[in-house]
Scaffold this motif. Sequence first.
Motif, mmCIF file in Angstrom:
data_model
loop_
_atom_site.group_PDB
_atom_site.id
_atom_site.type_symbol
_atom_site.label_atom_id
_atom_site.label_comp_id
_atom_site.label_asym_id
_atom_site.label_seq_id
_atom_site.Cartn_x
_atom_site.Cartn_y
_atom_site.Cartn_z
ATOM 1 N N PRO A 125 0.889 -1.164 -0.054
ATOM 2 C CA PRO A 125 -0.194 -0.114 -0.129
ATOM 3 C C PRO A 125 0.724 1.294 -0.028
ATOM 4 O O PRO A 125 0.565 2.444 -0.752
ATOM 5 C CB PRO A 125 -0.856 -0.122 1.434
ATOM 6 C CG PRO A 125 -1.018 -1.800 1.611
ATOM 7 C CD PRO A 125 0.524 -2.207 1.053
ATOM 8 N N THR A 140 -4.891 0.691 -5.944
ATOM 9 C CA THR A 140 -5.123 -0.306 -4.747
ATOM 10 C C THR A 140 -6.459 -1.370 -5.151
ATOM 11 O O THR A 140 -6.531 -2.347 -4.571
ATOM 12 C CB THR A 140 -5.633 0.684 -3.505
ATOM 13 O OG1 THR A 140 -4.705 1.372 -3.257
ATOM 14 C CG2 THR A 140 -5.970 -0.223 -2.460
ATOM 15 N N LEU A 344 -7.859 -0.382 2.646
ATOM 16 C CA LEU A 344 -6.562 0.194 2.532
ATOM 17 C C LEU A 344 -6.263 1.289 1.906
ATOM 18 O O LEU A 344 -5.417 2.188 2.395
ATOM 19 C CB LEU A 344 -5.972 -0.797 1.334
ATOM 20 C CG LEU A 344 -5.877 -2.269 1.847
ATOM 21 C CD1 LEU A 344 -5.522 -3.202 0.360
ATOM 22 C CD2 LEU A 344 -4.742 -2.491 2.843
ATOM 23 N N ALA A 347 -6.779 3.694 5.074
ATOM 24 C CA ALA A 347 -5.357 3.658 5.711
ATOM 25 C C ALA A 347 -4.542 4.585 5.150
ATOM 26 O O ALA A 347 -3.511 5.519 6.045
ATOM 27 C CB ALA A 347 -4.878 2.205 6.158
ATOM 28 N N VAL A 348 -4.060 4.568 3.747
ATOM 29 C CA VAL A 348 -3.203 5.373 3.072
ATOM 30 C C VAL A 348 -3.639 6.835 3.443
ATOM 31 O O VAL A 348 -2.712 7.696 3.553
ATOM 32 C CB VAL A 348 -3.252 4.909 1.513
ATOM 33 C CG1 VAL A 348 -2.350 5.853 1.011
ATOM 34 C CG2 VAL A 348 -2.328 3.455 1.566
ATOM 35 N N ARG A 366 3.296 4.026 6.271
ATOM 36 C CA ARG A 366 3.456 2.711 6.680
ATOM 37 C C ARG A 366 3.205 2.374 8.001
ATOM 38 O O ARG A 366 2.649 1.200 8.163
ATOM 39 C CB ARG A 366 5.208 2.619 6.649
ATOM 40 C CG ARG A 366 5.695 1.236 6.970
ATOM 41 C CD ARG A 366 7.386 1.117 6.873
ATOM 42 N NE ARG A 366 7.781 2.110 7.704
ATOM 43 C CZ ARG A 366 8.668 3.163 7.635
ATOM 44 N NH1 ARG A 366 8.575 3.599 6.221
ATOM 45 N NH2 ARG A 366 9.189 4.036 8.466
ATOM 46 N N SER A 369 -0.838 1.857 7.765
ATOM 47 C CA SER A 369 -0.833 0.220 7.054
ATOM 48 C C SER A 369 -0.450 -0.853 8.114
ATOM 49 O O SER A 369 -1.274 -1.654 8.140
ATOM 50 C CB SER A 369 -0.213 0.205 6.060
ATOM 51 O OG SER A 369 -0.199 -1.149 5.360
ATOM 52 N N GLN A 373 -3.754 -3.285 9.347
ATOM 53 C CA GLN A 373 -3.691 -4.575 8.946
ATOM 54 C C GLN A 373 -3.412 -5.549 9.961
ATOM 55 O O GLN A 373 -3.839 -6.740 10.042
ATOM 56 C CB GLN A 373 -2.729 -4.761 7.566
ATOM 57 C CG GLN A 373 -3.298 -4.226 6.429
ATOM 58 C CD GLN A 373 -2.370 -4.520 5.093
ATOM 59 O OE1 GLN A 373 -2.401 -5.290 4.585
ATOM 60 N NE2 GLN A 373 -1.458 -3.435 4.771
#
Length: 427
Positions: A125, A140, A344, A347-348, A366, A369, A373
């Motif tokens: 991601p 994505t 996803l 989260a980014v 990072r 993510s 996750q």
Amino acid sequence: MAGGAARSRASALPVLALAAVVLVALNVRGPLAALPPVAVELRSDLAVSAGAVGLLTTLPVLCFGAATPFGAWVTARFGLRTAVLACLGGVLLGTLVRSAGGYPAALAGTVVLGMAITIGNIAMPVLISEDFPSAVGLVTALYAASFNVGSALTTAVTPLVAVPLGWRTATAVWAVLAVVAAVVVLRAHRRSRGGPGTAPAGSDRTGRTDRAGRAGRADGGRLDPHPVPVRRRATTWLLVAACAAQSFSYYGTTAWLPELLADRLGAGPEAAGVSAAVFQVAAVVGAFGVPAVLRATARPRVALWLVCAGWATLPLGLLLAPQLWWCWAALAGAAQGGGITVVLVSAVARGREVRAGRAGGPADVRAASALVQGGGYLAGALGPVVVGAAHDASGGWTAPLLVLLTAVAVLLATGTAGVPRREPAPV
């Protein structure tokens, strides 16, 4: 001539980078889906119980959650592209070891697979957000859709190969896919190093973030002395809960839908296989449906609400009209593909959003993510266990379906609060 060469490199990069995204996605789910179709042969050859075989399918999901700190460290220490190559190398090694010996080797290979894929789960991601800053949602979605394509491909082909060659060869042959993916990733990286303007702001050519990129700058160009860590944001933990509910629903449904149909409708193995195929293939529609909704509305929460509506049709439909199971499986399958895409992308977005006068850099993406996750997959590993326990305790399928409906309600509540109101502008 020099200008033509530069244009050629620039046009080749997106094609190679997109191919790398698809191939890595095939590798981070496909090898795990290769085992269930040959579980009977594996159990007979290794002389182990059904529970022992079940552990081989549960261990990777546990690794996705438990090994998240390790995956985040590898990504931060060695850079994004090196982390992706480490993921593919681990997939290659784990796939071969899992098929090479007895049950201890199968366990060891499965753990290697789980840890390697965890690195990829975290790195990809972030890499997508850097390589495709103006098309994060679409790429994505391509990445998430390829999960299901890989699962469907290995589920369909593995038993065909196993008939003449045995389960060991049938599961080991997918290691070739990791080699192909690694070659494409290396070529894409080499082209990106030669092309103009390919290093993202705040990072070096390997994807490692420099100090200025990590610290960020406040308005006026001054360094912000008090950036807000991702782990201290309420929205991050709301997304963790949303990912947990999404993963719980996915793995709980995947594990028990065939047996549920057999008990309630007397469905045979063919119908069970069709239900699994419908559930996985429909995810491709959902994954690409999310970018379409984002393009039309620019509101991720609208996409989330549609995902929750699709998920809710499965437990409600199987309770009220189980004979239409194929319809409910298709709608829920589209929802699970769209759900992981929303999580996803969100989260980014939360990692990149402006806080305390600065926009988040790769380190923030990072961290977001990894947290989202990691927590999500730990809960996902509990899905089959909790749904199965509800079935054993009640002696029927009403209670398990209500458990899944509760998970959808959690996804709706936490996702609505954690998903951004509007899609962020490209960085």
